[in-house]
Design a protein around this motif. Sequence first.
Motif, PDB file in Angstrom:
ATOM      1  N   THR A 130      57.003  14.719  43.520  1.00 55.09           N
ATOM      2  CA  THR A 130      56.840  14.454  42.087  1.00 55.09           C
ATOM      3  C   THR A 130      56.684  15.747  41.294  1.00 55.09           C
ATOM      4  OG1 THR A 130      55.740  12.966  40.542  1.00 55.09           O
ATOM      5  CG2 THR A 130      54.321  14.275  41.975  1.00 55.09           C
TER       6      THR A 130
ATOM      7  N   TYR B 264      56.688  15.696  34.769  1.00 56.57           N
ATOM      8  CA  TYR B 264      57.345  14.746  33.892  1.00 56.57           C
ATOM      9  C   TYR B 264      57.434  13.354  34.500  1.00 56.57           C
ATOM     10  CZ  TYR B 264      58.561  18.876  31.191  1.00 56.57           C
ATOM     11  OH  TYR B 264      58.498  20.034  30.458  1.00 56.57           O
ATOM     12  N   ARG B 265      57.123  13.251  35.793  1.00 53.85           N
ATOM     13  CA  ARG B 265      57.146  11.948  36.447  1.00 53.85           C
ATOM     14  C   ARG B 265      55.766  11.307  36.530  1.00 53.85           C
ATOM     15  NH1 ARG B 265      61.137  12.754  41.708  1.00 53.85           N
ATOM     16  NH2 ARG B 265      63.109  12.903  40.544  1.00 53.85           N
TER      17      ARG B 265
ATOM     18  N   SER C  21      54.926   8.535  27.404  1.00 56.99           N
ATOM     19  CA  SER C  21      54.684   7.409  28.314  1.00 56.99           C
ATOM     20  C   SER C  21      53.637   6.469  27.750  1.00 56.99           C
ATOM     21  CB  SER C  21      54.228   7.923  29.682  1.00 56.99           C
ATOM     22  OG  SER C  21      55.076   8.928  30.176  1.00 56.99           O
TER      23      SER C  21
ATOM     24  N   ASP D 180      57.711   4.502  38.753  1.00 54.71           N
ATOM     25  CA  ASP D 180      58.965   3.801  39.057  1.00 54.71           C
ATOM     26  C   ASP D 180      58.729   2.297  39.051  1.00 54.71           C
ATOM     27  OD1 ASP D 180      60.258   6.198  39.341  1.00 54.71           O
ATOM     28  OD2 ASP D 180      60.047   6.263  41.537  1.00 54.71           O
TER      29      ASP D 180
END
Length: 522
Positions: free
Chosen positions: A244, A247-248, A325, A465
């Motif tokens: 990771t 940004y994830r 997010s 995800d």
Amino acid sequence: MSHDSLDRVVTAEQMRAIEGGLFEAGMPVAALMEKVAGRIAAWVIERFPRDRYPRIAAVAGPGHNGGDALVVARELVAQGYRVQVCSPASRLKPLTADHLRFAEYLGISVVKTAAELAPWDVLIDGLFGFGLERPIAGAMADAVAAINGAGGPVVSIDLPSGLHTDTGQALGTAVRATHTLCLGLWKRAFCQEEALAYVGQPHLIGFDIPPHATEAVLENVPSERRATLATIRQRLPLPRPASTHKYRVGHLLLVAGSRPYAGAALLTALGARASGVGMLTLAVPESLRLMVVAHIPEALVVGCPETEDGAIAQLPDSLDLSRYSAIACGPGLSRYAEGAVQAVLQSATPLLLDADGLNVLADLGVIKTLTQRQAPTVLTPHRGEFKRLFPDLLEKAQDGGAAAQAAAAQSGAVVLLKGACTAIAHPDGTLWYVPESTPALARGGSGDVLTGLIGGLLAQTSAADGASEPDNLSDAALDAALVGAWWHGQGARAAARDRTELGVDGTQLAQYLNPVLAQVLA
């Protein structure tokens, strides 16, 4: 191994139905009493060893709770304790009467009033269990008064005698226990602020309820649960994938602060920092920008046009809310920041509203428009803010949990009602309680840290995800609120142990968040 669900919360009616199903299936009442009392006796022996606490008093009421206490007394006599019994009721259920007669046969001293008890080291309260609905009076009230006036450890069986099972309110008078052994499943009283002065340290004593016996009663009602470590482990954004990057793991936008309340923006950012969110952007009044940069150097800081009062007048056009997010909005904004609150409400980004974000929402009178948002909303009011948003719900509901459920259904938001026993409700009716708190949190700034912490978790769960589906995002919002409230409470409890309840300011609280999580997970 017990099959009891460690986090389910039930009402008195539900618990009666579960036990009734067991009895109909062939479980003898006497056998269940022996099993439960054996586990209570084992707990007492471990917690209060005979060499230090040799004298035990047991106060037995007229029902099966009294029978439990009498069996515990018998088992402790067999282990060498010096035991005496008080039986103040004039009429007993047959099984309880049998156990009292056997106690007398064994030579256990039995008296009629608690005032007649000789000095004791530990008292077992078995006057009433769950399901009490009328005030205690007469000889029973005298027994409660004597117990409360004696001092020393008091262990209540199932509930402190005199508490309402569902609301946690004292029915006239109630025993003030130092420990309460809740039997089978958590009763709703253990999650209510009204019960905190009575339950002492709560402990769950399972008696192997088969899962299908519980589900037969609870499968068609909204789930009510009490947060446990196992609950939190499942919902923490850990472990992270080895590949990771920042940004994830979420980008959080904090919209916070005003010239009069500059510190709120910093405390919220400290909570977000502790959450582990990958990227953090703060939108603050232009006059606060350099100060925030100096204290939170890893964050991106956007200066916003401000009003004469030092509030954010509007969010800059260059601030693309869809990039984030999650958004957390409200701490220290002041009620002059209507434009900023309206902008985040109109976004399609998961949103947390707290403090002045909630006050502006109440001023605008647009609480029902939250159901039209394309992304989930989390509201984190304390009781005063809750009353401004939902004026009648606290009065109409029987407790804070029911009020939070009604508010979530009305608004379509996840509603976190802050307090000594925090209630978190999902619009689908699911209700979680986080009762492990501390008076150390009764301090300005602690809520700002919570906002940043939940906001950071929301950004991470929303960025994960598979989280983009509406139902998944709604679950992510609930998970973030639940984990954040529990983590915040654990941090405050750890800080209070080191610094006392007087020494936990917002900055100290934020500094304890990561160490306490590492300690608990280890």
